[in-house]
Design a protein around this motif. Sequence first.
Motif, PDB file in Angstrom:
ATOM      1  N   CYS A   1      41.229  16.074  -2.374  1.00  0.00           N
ATOM      2  CA  CYS A   1      40.810  14.732  -1.965  1.00  0.00           C
ATOM      3  C   CYS A   1      39.350  14.736  -1.532  1.00  0.00           C
TER       4      CYS A   1
ATOM      5  N   ARG B   1      48.220  17.785  -9.636  1.00  0.00           N
ATOM      6  CA  ARG B   1      48.549  17.433  -8.244  1.00  0.00           C
ATOM      7  C   ARG B   1      49.968  16.868  -8.158  1.00  0.00           C
TER       8      ARG B   1
ATOM      9  N   CYS C   1      42.495  17.365   2.293  1.00  0.00           N
ATOM     10  CA  CYS C   1      42.687  18.540   1.446  1.00  0.00           C
ATOM     11  C   CYS C   1      41.455  18.698   0.556  1.00  0.00           C
TER      12      CYS C   1
ATOM     13  N   ILE D   1      49.436  15.907   1.902  1.00  0.00           N
ATOM     14  CA  ILE D   1      49.882  17.291   1.752  1.00  0.00           C
ATOM     15  C   ILE D   1      49.541  18.056   3.037  1.00  0.00           C
TER      16      ILE D   1
ATOM     17  N   TYR E   1      44.763  11.517   3.357  1.00  0.00           N
ATOM     18  CA  TYR E   1      44.766  10.697   2.147  1.00  0.00           C
ATOM     19  C   TYR E   1      46.054  10.914   1.352  1.00  0.00           C
ATOM     20  N   CYS E   2      46.327  12.145   0.928  1.00  0.00           N
ATOM     21  CA  CYS E   2      47.498  12.391   0.068  1.00  0.00           C
ATOM     22  C   CYS E   2      48.688  12.947   0.832  1.00  0.00           C
TER      23      CYS E   2
ATOM     24  N   CYS F   1      46.773  16.224   5.113  1.00  0.00           N
ATOM     25  CA  CYS F   1      45.644  15.495   4.530  1.00  0.00           C
ATOM     26  C   CYS F   1      45.885  14.017   4.824  1.00  0.00           C
TER      27      CYS F   1
HETATM   28 ZN    ZN Z   1      44.642  15.154   0.013  1.00  0.00          ZN
END
Ligand code: ZN
Length: 136
Positions: free
Chosen positions: A61, A122, A58, A26, A23-24, A21
């Motif tokens: 997100c 999360r 993900c 994962i 953004y995060c 992902c």
């Molecule tokens: Zn994410």
Amino acid sequence: MSDSVSPALRQLVIERAAGHCEYCLIHQDVSPYAHETDHLVARKHGGQTVAENLALACLACNRRKGSDLTTIDPLTGDVVPLFNPRVQLWQDHFAFKGAYVIGLTTIGRGTVFLLGMNVPERVAIRKALMRENLYP
Ligand SMILES: [Zn+2]
């Protein structure tokens, strides 16, 4: 222009992000749901379905981002753009503090907030993955 993401374009987006992902961070192999191709500028705002406007995200997100382009920096109260992985570097805007994703900039703080990156469930998933060396 078609609104749908072709299998070849989706594969390009996955490979460019190395399965993470954007953004995060994962990885889709350890995520409970398949990652999605996020339109950075949503189609309803005129964003096109082209590689330069897509990011791997993900489900958590992407659902929270929706078609938003901006958010509020929780520290300053300013309206700020969301993180754009096509033109910005993750490490310039985010860092880890344990299993928490910390925003380093107005963009980072706003994006962490809007995408709910540090909601308890999360963080718990990231902690479990970190114990297994599966995150980030
Ligand atoms: Zn994410």
